[in-house]
Design an enzyme around this catalytic site. Structure first.
Site, mmCIF file in Angstrom:
data_model
loop_
_atom_site.group_PDB
_atom_site.id
_atom_site.type_symbol
_atom_site.label_atom_id
_atom_site.label_comp_id
_atom_site.label_asym_id
_atom_site.label_seq_id
_atom_site.Cartn_x
_atom_site.Cartn_y
_atom_site.Cartn_z
ATOM 1 N N CYS A 135 13.341 10.506 7.310
ATOM 2 C CA CYS A 135 13.364 10.068 8.707
ATOM 3 C C CYS A 135 14.735 10.271 9.329
ATOM 4 O O CYS A 135 14.870 10.540 10.512
ATOM 5 C CB CYS A 135 12.980 8.594 8.782
ATOM 6 S SG CYS A 135 14.001 7.547 7.718
ATOM 7 N N GLU A 161 9.139 1.292 11.014
ATOM 8 C CA GLU A 161 10.231 2.232 10.698
ATOM 9 C C GLU A 161 9.630 3.623 10.786
ATOM 10 O O GLU A 161 8.891 4.041 9.888
ATOM 11 C CB GLU A 161 10.760 1.982 9.278
ATOM 12 C CG GLU A 161 11.525 0.699 9.114
ATOM 13 C CD GLU A 161 12.971 0.820 9.582
ATOM 14 O OE1 GLU A 161 13.370 1.911 10.030
ATOM 15 O OE2 GLU A 161 13.683 -0.187 9.515
ATOM 16 N N GLU A 194 9.667 16.071 15.453
ATOM 17 C CA GLU A 194 10.085 15.837 14.067
ATOM 18 C C GLU A 194 9.304 16.792 13.175
ATOM 19 O O GLU A 194 8.070 16.694 13.072
ATOM 20 C CB GLU A 194 9.801 14.392 13.638
ATOM 21 C CG GLU A 194 10.274 14.124 12.214
ATOM 22 C CD GLU A 194 9.897 12.747 11.685
ATOM 23 O OE1 GLU A 194 8.757 12.311 11.901
ATOM 24 O OE2 GLU A 194 10.761 12.107 11.047
ATOM 25 N N LYS A 236 0.858 -1.191 0.000
ATOM 26 C CA LYS A 236 0.000 0.000 0.000
ATOM 27 C C LYS A 236 0.890 1.236 0.000
ATOM 28 O O LYS A 236 1.517 1.563 1.009
ATOM 29 C CB LYS A 236 -0.925 0.036 1.215
ATOM 30 C CG LYS A 236 -2.089 1.002 0.934
ATOM 31 C CD LYS A 236 -2.708 1.612 2.153
ATOM 32 C CE LYS A 236 -1.941 2.784 2.690
ATOM 33 N NZ LYS A 236 -1.872 3.941 1.790
ATOM 34 N N GLY A 288 2.068 4.570 13.207
ATOM 35 C CA GLY A 288 2.644 3.320 13.702
ATOM 36 C C GLY A 288 1.889 2.803 14.914
ATOM 37 O O GLY A 288 1.561 1.616 15.011
#
Ligand code: NAD
Length: 489
Positions: free
Chosen positions: A295, A260, A392, A185, A242
């Protein structure tokens, strides 16, 4: 369906984009579609299938039906199929790279490199096929005790928007070689290269062994995660998603989930460092070719206070050379951010930082006009307690913090929720080792940043994730150990 490459690229809006489900290229039920945007203009780029939970169920069912046959296929044949897919990818690097530039806004030169990397990683996993080994264990006298590595069945592979083609290609190789069938996906924001890979690969892989489902919202991914036949989920994306996936997985079965996730990665600079190398490392590490949307971006430069003014000045000069522009224009080193909403989020993070006392050295103002551009931005005077120091941002924003002692550097570097990567610049051999050991991160460089070395495990600790990829750990992570005890009479 087959269309010449040129047709896809000349006008993606005229292309009949389809899911790959059960070996067939098919529209979503009711021909549901959604718009994919061109982030360089803000205009519409293509209309792609919007897979419903029913579409996902049909796709997973076909993948489950194909699972036993694929698991029973000689591992060298599975590896040969993956090599064939890599060969097809190699023949279409330019096309896939251009699709990623179109719907991701990333400079074309960077996407060509990205797609080249995908082929290398796919072949690495194919080469490792015979390493899917069990053990014999002398657990009792006279009997035979051994283990095998067996696949899970259907693997859900859900990926982020920032390396659409590279992730779409390279991250299906390990599960396939390990004997699983895969439902990929892609991100709702950047589905084109994965859908195109579905078209290009359909005739090279048995029906149901590899599938692609695109969808506009959470429904597609959520349905995939919750499907009872999906026992292994591998996810690349944000910590929030996540966690949602861990929750949905737990609510729908006992499932193996690898994650991840994000990073707020420190680049630590000691007084004995080569400052020219630091500046280049900071720019490379910040991944401006992805507008900082990586990331692993070294978004926290943590420098000894004695060097701070000099380094900030050098970084400013270097950041002013970042050439922001459309992904296909010559000389462009940074494209737009993925969406207007994301650009506004990045701008809000910077405003908050300034409100909390950071100093804007350069950048910080989104240009007017079409496209979701935001300039390379440098913030000085950032303190560990500020929100910008721990969040982030996933944009082209570097925060500079200072330290006085090695212990303070360790504490500040480790004092965030994330733990993906860390970089340390020093010429002192002992300190390099001490610092590398002390960094609570999954991947550490000394006197370098950003480069992923083939075969080296990549992944994070803390909120940055669980599991390791790009390595033998990734291949073995798509297997479960099965134990046999044979009593000899
Ligand atoms: P995201 O979490 O918004 O989306 C990732 C994927 O999850 C997309 O395919 C999306 O459609 C899907 N999704 C969204 N909600 C879902 C749900 N409820 N169930 C199932 N699937 C769902 O992430 P993004 O914005 O695409 O990517 C940015 C994030 O990814 C950043 O945090 C970045 O650091 C991280 N990232 C990590 C790595 C790594 O290797 N550690 C690599 C790239 C990106």
């Amino acid at each position: 369906m087959s269309q010449a490459d040129g047709q896809v690229l000349d006008d993606p809006s005229a292309h009949d984009w389809r899911l790959l489900s059960g070996g067939r290229l098919t529209p979503a039920a009711g021909d549901a579609r959604y718009d994919v945007e061109n982030p360089a203009t803000g205009g519409s780029l293509a209309r792609v299938p919007d897979a419903s939970a029913a579409d996902v169920a049909a796709t997973v069912q076909a993948a489950d039906d194909a699972a036993a046959g694929w698991a029973g296929t000689d591992v060298r044949e599975r590896a040969a199929v993956v090599r064939r897919l890599a060969d097809v990818l190699d023949q279409h690097v330019e096309e896939i790279a251009r699709l990623d530039s179109l719907d991701g806004g990333f400079p074309l030169w960077m996407m060509r490199k990205d797609i080249g990397t995908a082929g290398d990683r796919m072949r690495m996993f194919a080469d490792w096929a015979l390493h899917l080994r069990g053990e014999t264990i002398p657990s009792s006298t006279g009997n035979v005790h051994f283990t095998e590595r067996v696949p899970f069945g259907v693997v859900a592979r859900i990926i982020a928007y920032n390396h659409p083609g590279m992730f779409g290609a390279s991250k299906i190789a390990a599960p396939l070689v390990a004997g699983n069938t895969v439902v990929l996906k892609p991100s709702d924001l950047t589905p084109l290269s994965a859908l195109r890979l579905g078209e290009l690969w359909a005739e090279h892989v048995p029906a149901g062994v590899f599938s692609v489902v695109s969808g506009s919202g959470v429904e597609t991914g959520d349905a995939l995660v919750r499907h009872p036949a999906v026992r292994r989920i591998a996810f690349t994306g944000s910590p929030q998603t996540g966690r949602a996936i861990q929750r949905a997985a737990a609510e729908s079965g006992v499932k193996d989930v690898s994650l991840e996730l994000g990073g707020k990665n420190a680049l630590v600079v000691f007084p004995d460092a080569d400052l020219d190398a630091v500046v280049e490392g900071a720019v490379k590490g910040m991944n401006f070719a992805f507008a900082g949307q990586s990331c692993g971006s070294t978004s926290r430069v943590l420098v000894h206070a004695d060097l701070a003014a000099d380094l900030v000045d050098r970084l400013r000069q270097r950041l002013e050379k970042v050439v922001m522009g459309a992904p296909f224009d010559d000389g462009v080193t940074m494209g737009p951010l993925i969406s207007a909403a994301h650009r506004d989020r990045v701008a809000a993070h910077v405003r908050t930082a300034l409100d909390e006392g950071a100093r804007l050295v350069c950048g910080g103002d989104a240009p007017a006009g079409g496209g979701h551009y935001y300039p390379a931005t440098l913030l000085d005077g950032v303190e560990p307690g500020m929100r910008v120091a721990g969040t982030e941002i996933f944009g082209p924003v570097i925060s500079v913090l200072t330290f006085r002692t090695e212990q303070e550097a360790v504490d500040v570097a480790n004092g965030v929720d994330f733990g993906l990567t860390a970089s340390v610049y020093t010429r002192d051999f002992d300190r390099a080792h001490r610092m590398a050991r002390a960094m609570r991160a999954g991947y550490v460089w000394v006197n370098d940043t950003s480069t992923h070395f083939i075969g080296m495990p990549f992944g994070g600790v803390k909120e940055s994730g669980v599991g390791r990829e790009e390595s033998m750990e990734e291949l073995l992570g798509y297997t479960q150990v099965k134990t046999y005890n044979l009593v000899l009479r």
